[in-house]
Design an enzyme around this catalytic site. Structure first.
Site, PDB file in Angstrom:
ATOM      1  N   GLY A 262      60.511  64.521  53.821  1.00  0.00           N
ATOM      2  CA  GLY A 262      60.443  63.300  52.995  1.00  0.00           C
ATOM      3  C   GLY A 262      60.512  62.033  53.831  1.00  0.00           C
ATOM      4  CE  LYS A 263      66.441  60.529  54.767  1.00  0.00           C
ATOM      5  NZ  LYS A 263      66.552  61.857  54.120  1.00  0.00           N
TER       6      LYS A 263
ATOM      7  CB  CYS B 213      72.456  63.324  51.584  1.00  0.00           C
ATOM      8  SG  CYS B 213      72.412  65.096  51.827  1.00  0.00           S
TER       9      CYS B 213
HETATM   10  C1  SAM Z   1      69.209  66.854  55.684  1.00  0.00           C
HETATM   11  S1  SAM Z   1      68.020  67.952  56.191  1.00  0.00           S
HETATM   12  C2  SAM Z   1      66.733  66.904  56.723  1.00  0.00           C
HETATM   13  C3  SAM Z   1      65.931  66.283  55.604  1.00  0.00           C
HETATM   14  C4  SAM Z   1      64.672  65.611  56.086  1.00  0.00           C
HETATM   15  N1  SAM Z   1      64.930  64.631  57.106  1.00  0.00           N
HETATM   16  C5  SAM Z   1      63.899  64.951  54.962  1.00  0.00           C
HETATM   17  O1  SAM Z   1      63.986  63.741  54.777  1.00  0.00           O
HETATM   18  O2  SAM Z   1      63.196  65.660  54.251  1.00  0.00           O
HETATM   19  C6  SAM Z   1      68.647  68.531  57.686  1.00  0.00           C
HETATM   20  C7  SAM Z   1      67.742  69.476  58.441  1.00  0.00           C
HETATM   21  O3  SAM Z   1      68.319  69.729  59.713  1.00  0.00           O
HETATM   22  C8  SAM Z   1      67.960  71.032  60.101  1.00  0.00           C
HETATM   23  N2  SAM Z   1      68.836  71.489  61.190  1.00  0.00           N
HETATM   24  C9  SAM Z   1      69.922  72.283  61.118  1.00  0.00           C
HETATM   25  N3  SAM Z   1      70.418  72.512  62.349  1.00  0.00           N
HETATM   26  C10 SAM Z   1      69.631  71.824  63.215  1.00  0.00           C
HETATM   27  C11 SAM Z   1      69.615  71.670  64.626  1.00  0.00           C
HETATM   28  N4  SAM Z   1      70.518  72.280  65.412  1.00  0.00           N
HETATM   29  N5  SAM Z   1      68.636  70.910  65.171  1.00  0.00           N
HETATM   30  C12 SAM Z   1      67.734  70.277  64.403  1.00  0.00           C
HETATM   31  N6  SAM Z   1      67.696  70.407  63.062  1.00  0.00           N
HETATM   32  C13 SAM Z   1      68.628  71.164  62.471  1.00  0.00           C
HETATM   33  C14 SAM Z   1      68.124  71.822  58.812  1.00  0.00           C
HETATM   34  O4  SAM Z   1      67.411  73.037  58.884  1.00  0.00           O
HETATM   35  C15 SAM Z   1      67.564  70.834  57.784  1.00  0.00           C
HETATM   36  O5  SAM Z   1      66.210  71.076  57.547  1.00  0.00           O
END
Ligand code: SAM
Length: 398
Positions: free
Chosen positions: A206-207, A327
């Site tokens: 989304g972002k 969030c």
């Molecule tokens: C809050 S979501 C991101 C939402 C996204 N930015 C959007 O706006 O649609 C956090 C994301 O971080 C990923 N994540 C988890 N551990 C991570 C890591 N070690 N390195 C990078 N991303 C990671 C998760 O799989 C998840 O998809």
């Protein structure tokens, strides 16, 4: 039912089931109608309604039949009550009311500047939506000094939900539904044409889509280590961006914690939209066991978040900026993470988002007054149900 809801004389949601549009213009527009009828009915609440609308006066006669709401998880709620009443004071009682009433949640509609279809704006306005980032916000005394003229998001004062659009290969979607507070980290990042940008935790995208509405970077690297979520990210990018941008928008699969080492000093801007306790969804954990498990894992998140933020500060060039966002309302995943990282990165300098974003946008969002020197926190409130969303901007000194 909350005070907010009881003061609302109507509440309406769109479904393809039963809708009476008496606006001549709309009924005379077959593409809109066929688009409307093609939406995936499963993605909207099971609500039947009738809209008898006139432009700008959505005082409709509404019949609604709400789907039975999933109960909240008492275990998680008790935990939140204890923690957030201490951290947020009086703001928690009203935030709690919003979080416990999904029927009050508002939805933003971010338009896709790459889609050719043009009648969405008119439809939104007829339905009582208005633009979140009006020119008046840009020109007010506390002006938003942000290059976001091509980012358009429409919001409604009431919880009216537009239907989501199904993914269709080869066809760009016209809009993205989101919690409007999700746009704030993107606005804070201030992406400009020609920059190299990293979206370190990118899925579902989304972002990343919002950044591409703001500007045309030379490179947007969307990183997501989870394979399923990466597929989702790829589908999102395919649904919103034209093929002509394929060489500028790439998907990578690294663990974000090591990104800073492998691509040190490479990017002008980095967004760390970190994995966090998602207050809205955790509150609706399917069982107390699941709630309990999530709250146990919660203790490990600040360390991961701090590692991701440090990695982002290594990936950004000297003079570039990192935006850290979550969030959750949880202080330990927000202010504490930023403070911890600032303490051990002398080259990192926090920037003021209170004057730049919180004040100009305070008519749309409610911000916690706590620690504005470290970041700003959007707290959901009745009538402004956006958030939770925390954001902090950190510049790497030259
Ligand atoms: C809050 S979501 C991101 C939402 C996204 N930015 C959007 O706006 O649609 C956090 C994301 O971080 C990923 N994540 C988890 N551990 C991570 C890591 N070690 N390195 C990078 N991303 C990671 C998760 O799989 C998840 O998809």
């Amino acid at each position: 039912m909350s005070n907010f809801m009881s003061t609302i004389s109507y509440q309406f949601y769109i479904t393809r089931r039963a809708i009476c549009l008496q606006t001549k213009r709309l009924t005379a527009t077959p593409p809109w109608w066929s688009w409307f009828c093609s939406v995936n009915c499963h993605t909207v609440p099971e609500v039947v309604l009738q809209l008898n609308e006139q432009k700008g006066t959505p005082n409709n006669k509404v019949t609604k039949r709400c789907k039975k709401q999933r109960p909240s998880c008492q275990f998680v709620l008790d935990h939140f009550d204890e923690q957030y009443s201490k951290e947020l004071g009086d703001l928690w009682a009203s935030a709690r009311t919003v979080l416990l009433d999904p029927n009050s949640w508002q939805y933003g509609v971010m338009l896709n500047r790459f889609s050719a279809v043009t009648d969405i704006t008119e439809i939104l306005q007829i339905k009582g939506f208005s633009s979140l980032l009006l020119q008046t916000d840009l020109q007010s005394e506390h002006s938003l000094r942000l290059p976001h003229s091509t980012l358009q998001c429409y919001i409604h004062p009431y919880p009216l939900r537009f239907p989501s659009q199904a993914h269709r290969p080869g066809q760009l979607k016209q809009y993205y539904l989101l919690n409007a507070a999700s746009l704030l980290p993107v606005l804070a990042l201030q992406v400009r044409d020609g920059e190299k940008v990293l979206d370190l935790c990118s899925a579902p995208g989304g972002k990343a889509v919002a950044m591409m509405q703001c500007a045309t970077p030379a490179l947007l690297c969307c990183n997501e280590p989870d394979p399923h979520r990466r597929d989702w990210l790829s589908r999102t990018l395919e649904s919103f961006l034209p093929h002509s941008l394929n060489s500028r928008v790439i998907v990578s699969a690294q663990d974000g914690r090591s990104f800073g080492q492998s691509e040190a000093g490479t990017y002008d801007k980095v967004l760390v939209d970190a994995p966090c306790s998602n207050d809205r969804s955790w509150l609706y954990s399917s069982s107390s066991q699941q709630g309990e498990q999530r709250l146990k894992e919660r203790a490990r998140l600040p360390a991961l978040q701090a590692q991701l933020l440090r990695s982002a500060l290594s990936a950004v060039r000297p003079g570039g900026v990192v935006v850290y966002s979550t969030c959750t309302l949880s202080s330990s995943e927000n202010y504490t993470v930023v403070e911890t990282v600032l303490n051990d990165c002398p080259e990192a300098e926090p920037e003021d988002l209170w004057e730049e974003i919180a004040i100009p946008l305070s008519k749309y969002f409610t911000f916690s007054p706590a620690h504005p020197d470290l970041g700003i926190l959007v707290v959901p409130q009745p009538g402004k149900t956006w958030g939770p969303m925390f954001l902090s901007r950190i510049r790497r000194r030259k």
